[in-house]
Structure formats: C-alpha cells, structure tokens
Scaffold this motif. Sequence first.
Motif, short mmCIF file in Angstrom:
data_model
loop_
_atom_site.label_atom_id
_atom_site.label_comp_id
_atom_site.label_asym_id
_atom_site.label_seq_id
_atom_site.Cartn_x
_atom_site.Cartn_y
_atom_site.Cartn_z
N GLN A 137 -71.45 57.30 -17.07
CA GLN A 137 -71.05 56.15 -17.88
C GLN A 137 -69.57 56.32 -18.21
O GLN A 137 -69.20 57.04 -19.13
N GLU B 103 -67.74 56.35 -21.70
CA GLU B 103 -67.74 57.53 -22.57
C GLU B 103 -66.48 58.36 -22.34
O GLU B 103 -65.88 58.88 -23.29
N LYS C 251 -63.17 56.82 -23.86
CA LYS C 251 -62.88 57.08 -25.27
C LYS C 251 -61.97 58.30 -25.41
O LYS C 251 -60.97 58.27 -26.14
N THR D 231 -69.40 50.46 -27.66
CA THR D 231 -68.37 51.45 -27.34
C THR D 231 -66.98 50.88 -27.53
O THR D 231 -66.06 51.56 -28.00
N THR E 252 -82.88 57.55 -27.55
CA THR E 252 -81.44 57.25 -27.48
C THR E 252 -80.94 56.74 -28.81
O THR E 252 -80.57 57.50 -29.69
N GLN F 243 -68.84 56.59 -34.81
CA GLN F 243 -70.05 56.46 -34.00
C GLN F 243 -71.28 56.88 -34.79
O GLN F 243 -72.34 56.25 -34.69
N PRO G 240 -75.15 55.63 -29.00
CA PRO G 240 -75.86 56.91 -29.18
C PRO G 240 -75.31 57.72 -30.33
O PRO G 240 -74.15 57.56 -30.75
N PRO H 256 -73.92 61.19 -31.42
CA PRO H 256 -73.31 62.29 -30.69
C PRO H 256 -74.14 63.57 -30.71
O PRO H 256 -74.62 63.99 -31.76
N GLY I 197 -78.64 61.06 -23.10
CA GLY I 197 -77.55 60.45 -22.34
C GLY I 197 -76.61 61.53 -21.85
O GLY I 197 -75.88 62.14 -22.64
N SER J 77 -73.89 61.38 -19.86
CA SER J 77 -72.46 61.06 -19.94
C SER J 77 -71.94 61.21 -21.36
O SER J 77 -70.85 61.75 -21.59
N SER J 78 -72.73 60.74 -22.32
CA SER J 78 -72.34 60.83 -23.72
C SER J 78 -72.25 62.29 -24.15
O SER J 78 -71.28 62.71 -24.79
N CYS K 80 -68.77 64.15 -25.24
CA CYS K 80 -68.64 64.70 -26.59
C CYS K 80 -68.39 66.20 -26.54
O CYS K 80 -67.59 66.74 -27.32
#
Length: 416
Positions: A111, A114, A117, A164, A307, A363, A381, A383, A388, A390-391, A395
């Motif tokens: 993703q 992510e 950011k 996002t 999620t 977030q 999501p 953190p 997830g 990608s998240s 992070c």
Amino acid sequence: MVWYRQFDWLLLICWTLLTIIGLTAIYSATQGPVSEFLPTYIQANFTNQLSWVFISIVVLVGVQFAAPSTFQQLSYLFYLLCIFIGILTIFVGVEAGGARSWFVIGGLRIQISEMMKLATILVVATYLTSEKDISAERFKPALIVVLLMLFPAGIIILQNDTGTALVIIALIPVMLFWSGLPRGISLFMVSPALVAYFTIINWKWGIIAAIVLCLILFFVHRRPGLPVASFIVGMFMVIGVQVALHQILQPYQQARIEAFVNPALDPHGAGWNVIQAKTAIGSGGLFGKGYMQGTQTQLRFLPEQWTDFIFCVIGEEFGFIGAGGVLLLLGFMILRLLANGADHKHPFAQLVMVGIASLFFIQILINIGMATGMMPVIGLPLPFLSYGGSSFLACTLMIAICLNLHFNRRQFSIYS
C-alpha cells in the motif's frame, strides 16, 4: 560512551510490546472460534502479519547501520519514487475495500500511501532544514511546504483513500509550527477543520466553535485581523459543510455521517459498525471477558475487527485495564519521540521525529475516535496493532529512522 547507552532501548521495548499485543489481538480476531465464520484468506491474516513482522525486524536492524545523513540525502528521490508509484497505482493498482491503493511488486502487495506518509515527512524536513526559518513575513517557503504535502494527499484521494490523505494534510500546521511559523497562524490553519468537525455534529455547534476559536486567536495573536479572518472562514465552513452534507456527498457517504452523529437512526445499516464497536468496548468492563472469549469478536458481530476496529477486540477481551495499557504504551511512544526530537540539535532530525510523532498521534486519535464513536468511520489502521503489512512496515521504518537519528545525535549534529 559505550554504544548501547546511546541506543533508545525504551522506544524499542515499546515497539516490541505493541507488536506482540497487535499479533495477539489479530490472532484472536481471526483464529479463535470466530475462524469458522471467516473465509480462508482472512484466516491467513495472522500468518501474513507474522511474516511482515519478520520482514520489518530485518528492516529495523538494517536501518541502524545507515549513516543518518542518508535519510536527508535520499529524501527527494524517495518522495519522487513514491509519487510515481502512487500515480501508477491509480491506473494499474489493485483495489481493496473501495480504495485503489495497492501496488503489486514481486507477488507482494504494497500500500504505497503508507510509504508516502514517511516520504512526505522526510522531504518536508529536508526542505525546511535548508530554509532555516519560516515566519509570517516569508510566505513562499510555507507555500512550498503546503504544496509538497498536498500533492501526495491529492494522489491518495484519487486512490479513494481519504483517511490517509487527511492524516498528511493534518501534518501541515505541525511541521510549519515547529519550523517557526507563529502559533497564531498555525492555530488559524487548524481552525477550519475544528469548525467542520463540530458542524457535522450540529450546525449550531459549528457556529459556537467559530466564535470560540476567534476569541482564542485574539488572545494569542493580539491583533484583530487574523481572528476576524478566522471567524469569516469558520462561517464559510459551516455553510460549506451543510451544503456538502445535503447536496454534494453521495448517499452512502451521507449515511456514514448520519451514523456518526446518531447510529440509532440505522442500527442494522450504516450505524451497525459504530454500535457494535461501542458495545464491544463497553462490555469488556474493568478486566475484560478473557482472551478469545469476547462475544462481539468471536460471534463476528464486530466489523473489520482485525484492522480498523482492533482496539475494540482489546477492549472487549482485556477490559479497561488492557485498553488503558495500550493507550499508555502509545502515549509513551509519542512522548518519547517528541523528547528525542527536542533533545536533538540537528533541525532535520527534530522535524522528522516531531513529524512522525504527530503522524502517530493523529492516526491514533482518529482510529480510537472511530472505535468509540467520536469520529466518522473512514478506514484508518491503528499503528503497530491493526492488521496490514504495509502499515506495519511503514510504521516500523519510521521508528527505525528515529532510533538511528537518536543513536547518532552527537555525530549528526557535529558533522552535518
């Protein structure tokens, strides 16, 4: 000084505990008695997340061997790469949950929003470091920062990932304020969002918010121009939000807003998520129902419980004590990042740490607000806790960079 005394072990321990808690909650939400009601691909979420955790550990360790100046030198390249992939994703990306945010690379679904950011924080920190100072008289640097942050946010909006995009937009006043923008102007930039929030609840509350913010700005800024401008903008926001709610938004979007204001209007439709989330957290009591014993979770009443609503799983099964402990860990992580940023002497490192801490705070605030009915459900999501890959990877990469910058705080300050 011995090397291990320079390392921020407390931040690493915090990351480790949050990771373990997240895996524990995801396992309960996908592998317990609930699993017989779930499709196979969702049952595989726990093993998928575990794989991403191992990948992230490798990345975290690897980043510690990089020179701290590398993040500054490669920031523009990283930013442009993310922008390019983000634009490409709009046309050839994989759609999931209504958002076309995933890009497939070698069989892995990433993703890209992510990573955007982090890329935005790094490139803005690099630019602001070169500018040295942002003041009320120098609008050009501030305008460039706004454009640098709005461009990726716009791409993410085109991917239909509004949540996002809102996080990135919310970082604009934070980054500018830390670079020297007067607090009155920073508050002025935040005021439209606050007025819009209260207007969604009730247009009368929106007007009251506009008046209160006008008075606060007057006491902070001590000049009438900015407070009056804030009130005028606030009135436009009240009118604009009302028009959007009744004439511009799609029916399903209007239903989400109505469910946020009053879930009981459609308890089996748009209000279902909010009602079940609040029920799960409330039913946990002080100590919770026990691990994998939550009825809302195990009977599959709780939507997207691995999620967006992972906090509800924790609240139901571990109660106020468990949920409060998670919030304390998240709060400690943010305060630790802010303290490390304030302690660093290099402006780039300061901006990166403050930006990442602020991103986490925004977030977390939105996700917990969704779970408790204080925010509309926009799909964001939590953190380190939500499912997830990608998240979690993005992070963890943020934490890894902060650990590196803190460890090298003396060398980076002297030689760069």
